[in-house]
Design a protein around this motif. Structure first.
Motif, PDB file in Angstrom:
ATOM      1  N   GLN A  29       0.829  -1.205   0.000  1.00  0.00           N
ATOM      2  CA  GLN A  29       0.000   0.000   0.000  1.00  0.00           C
ATOM      3  C   GLN A  29       0.869   1.263   0.000  1.00  0.00           C
ATOM      4  OE1 GLN A  29      -2.230  -1.029   3.504  1.00  0.00           O
ATOM      5  NE2 GLN A  29      -3.981  -1.796   2.339  1.00  0.00           N
ATOM      6  N   TYR A  50      -7.235   6.872 -11.210  1.00  0.00           N
ATOM      7  CA  TYR A  50      -6.087   7.066 -10.323  1.00  0.00           C
ATOM      8  C   TYR A  50      -5.765   8.546 -10.136  1.00  0.00           C
ATOM      9  CZ  TYR A  50      -5.200   2.038 -10.528  1.00  0.00           C
ATOM     10  OH  TYR A  50      -5.308   0.681 -10.409  1.00  0.00           O
ATOM     11  N   ASP A 100      -2.264  -2.398  -7.637  1.00  0.00           N
ATOM     12  CA  ASP A 100      -3.568  -2.718  -7.058  1.00  0.00           C
ATOM     13  C   ASP A 100      -3.806  -4.223  -7.003  1.00  0.00           C
ATOM     14  OD1 ASP A 100      -4.886  -0.539  -6.061  1.00  0.00           O
ATOM     15  OD2 ASP A 100      -5.834   0.009  -7.944  1.00  0.00           O
ATOM     16  N   THR A 147      -2.315  -0.392 -11.874  1.00  0.00           N
ATOM     17  CA  THR A 147      -3.204  -1.560 -11.828  1.00  0.00           C
ATOM     18  C   THR A 147      -2.456  -2.775 -11.283  1.00  0.00           C
ATOM     19  OG1 THR A 147      -4.580  -0.789 -13.666  1.00  0.00           O
ATOM     20  CG2 THR A 147      -4.578  -3.155 -13.228  1.00  0.00           C
ATOM     21  N   LYS A 174       2.391   1.655  -3.460  1.00  0.00           N
ATOM     22  CA  LYS A 174       1.416   2.199  -4.407  1.00  0.00           C
ATOM     23  C   LYS A 174       1.255   3.705  -4.202  1.00  0.00           C
ATOM     24  CE  LYS A 174      -3.451   2.400  -5.546  1.00  0.00           C
ATOM     25  NZ  LYS A 174      -4.827   2.049  -5.142  1.00  0.00           N
ATOM     26  N   SER A 226     -12.596  -3.724  -5.062  1.00  0.00           N
ATOM     27  CA  SER A 226     -11.717  -3.273  -6.135  1.00  0.00           C
ATOM     28  C   SER A 226     -12.283  -1.976  -6.704  1.00  0.00           C
ATOM     29  CB  SER A 226     -11.619  -4.331  -7.240  1.00  0.00           C
ATOM     30  OG  SER A 226     -12.810  -4.371  -8.008  1.00  0.00           O
ATOM     31  N   ARG A 227     -11.689  -1.495  -7.795  1.00  0.00           N
ATOM     32  CA  ARG A 227     -12.178  -0.233  -8.372  1.00  0.00           C
ATOM     33  C   ARG A 227     -13.358  -0.446  -9.318  1.00  0.00           C
ATOM     34  NH1 ARG A 227      -7.587  -1.642 -11.038  1.00  0.00           N
ATOM     35  NH2 ARG A 227      -7.470  -1.433 -13.296  1.00  0.00           N
TER      36      ARG A 227
END
Length: 399
Positions: free
Chosen positions: A169, A312, A362, A359, A172, A244-245
């Protein structure tokens, strides 16, 4: 079954909060229980022996089981140093018939029992007698040790995975700061399809330039024919519950008639839904046609813009949306203010490359979260088996 009273010495916390913190004895509160063993490196408050005596505190010996007796009942830890407790914690000092590790695991499974015994005031509370009445199913001492050894193996795997998740995390977050804040000589650019670093200038674009912005709406709830159709209808609650997104299903659906007779707009797959009311900045990408309620401003990306990149980019600029929000009852961003937000954007190919990198980050986070959830479920199931006697272990078994 035995009770903790016959197995342990129960230590009740001091009467008052220390007036000063100048010593070396950790003063532990419920928020300090963040790991199986306490105090942790993050421990902040320490008292002297005189300060402890002044407020009526007691020194809890090493290898006691510390348990929350107010609010978060059943939260437990083991102390690796002598400590003093605040009024919301109790301590159990195990006697010779029971091991500290086994007792800690057992108490962690007894939350339901604790809540039935707790005083139901503003928040649940267990007094000394309540704590000492907790029944403990006790196997032979060597079996207790084996059970604790087996469960500690799962704890170590969980702790390792949690740290890996935190690291991913943070990585990212660092990537987003590096890749989404515009071209700069100090920040290396990604490579294009020819293996060359991108070099084009980033330009400020308003959200309205990135795509068509559409608001949502809610069909009349008194008209049954508008509801329970086949069209997904997104609410902020749906978005905050996502793993998730992407959003594939919503809790409620509406009909074609509901769309026609309300301000809801049918959005194509690949649209970006942005919460602009209450949970400002929560985002999701649609995988099929969808509508939203009025808590969203939705972007249908235009030519030259990648929906994943926009996702993003907006995620990295949530503070900008919160800053523009206003309202007395709840914060909200108007459609005009939302459309006029300006953000730096590169050309499409660099957008796509950036989105691909993020991605991948993620996906790694998702995999680690799934692994962590699985380990916790496995440990919970194992505890149910081992701590109830349904599954016995042999001392000679290798964990």
């Amino acid at each position: 079954k035995e009770t903790t009273g016959s197995l342990c010495t129960s230590i009740v916390p001091g009467r008052n909060k220390p007036k000063s913190f100048t010593g070396e004895i950790p003063w532990v509160t419920t928020p300090d229980i963040t790991a199986r063993y306490i105090p942790t490196k993050e421990q902040e408050l320490f008292v002297s022996e005189a300060e402890m005596q002044e407020c009526g505190g007691k020194l809890v010996p090493v290898s006691s089981v510390i348990m929350a007796a107010v609010g978060d009942l059943g939260l437990v830890a083991i102390n690796s140093k002598p400590i003093m407790l605040n009024q919301q914690l109790h301590a159990f000092v195990p006697k010779s018939k029971i091991t500290t590790e086994f007792l800690a695991y057992w108490l962690a499974t007894q939350q339901q029992y604790m809540f039935t015994r707790a005083s139901q005031t503003t928040i649940p509370y267990l007094n000394k007698a309540n704590c000492e009445s907790i029944p403990v199913l006790v196997p032979p001492l060597n079996e207790q040790q084996k059970i604790a050894q087996i469960l500690s193996t799962w704890d170590k795997a969980i702790t390792t995975t949690e740290q890996l998740l935190i690291n991913s995390q943070q990585q990212k977050k660092a990537l987003m700061q590096q890749l989404l804040t515009g071209a700069h000589p100090s920040k290396p650019r990604l490579l294009d399809d020819n293996g060359q670093r991108f070099s084009g200038e980033w330009e400020f674009k308003t959200i309205s330039q990135m795509g068509k912005v559409l608001s949502g709406g809610t069909p009349d709830t008194n008209s049954a024919e508008y509801w329970d159709g086949s069209i997904n209808w997104l609410t902020p609650t749906d978005v905050t519950a996502l793993k998730s997104r992407f959003v594939e299903e919503t809790a409620r659906k509406i009909s074609s008639e509901g769309v026609k007779n309300s301000s809801a707009k049918l959005l194509p797959a690949g649209s970006l839904m942005v919460c602009t009311r209450a949970t400002i900045g929560a985002l999701a990408i649609s995988t099929s046609e969808i509508c939203t309620n009025q808590g969203f401003k939705n972007i249908v990306p235009g030519k030259g813009f990648d929906v994943n990149f926009i996702y993003y980019l907006l995620l990295n600029n949530i503070k900008e949306f919160v800053r523009k929000a206003s309202g007395s009852t709840f914060l909200e961003i108007s459609k005009k203010d939302f459309e006029n937000v300006k953000l730096l954007c590169p050309e499409l190919q660099e957008q796509q490359k950036i989105a691909t990198v993020l991605t991948a980050a993620d996906n790694e986070i998702t995999q680690l979260q799934q692994k962590l959830d699985q380990l916790k479920q496995e440990k919970k199931a194992l505890m149910q088996q081992l701590l109830t006697g349904k599954r016995r272990v042999k001392v000679e078994e290798v964990a």
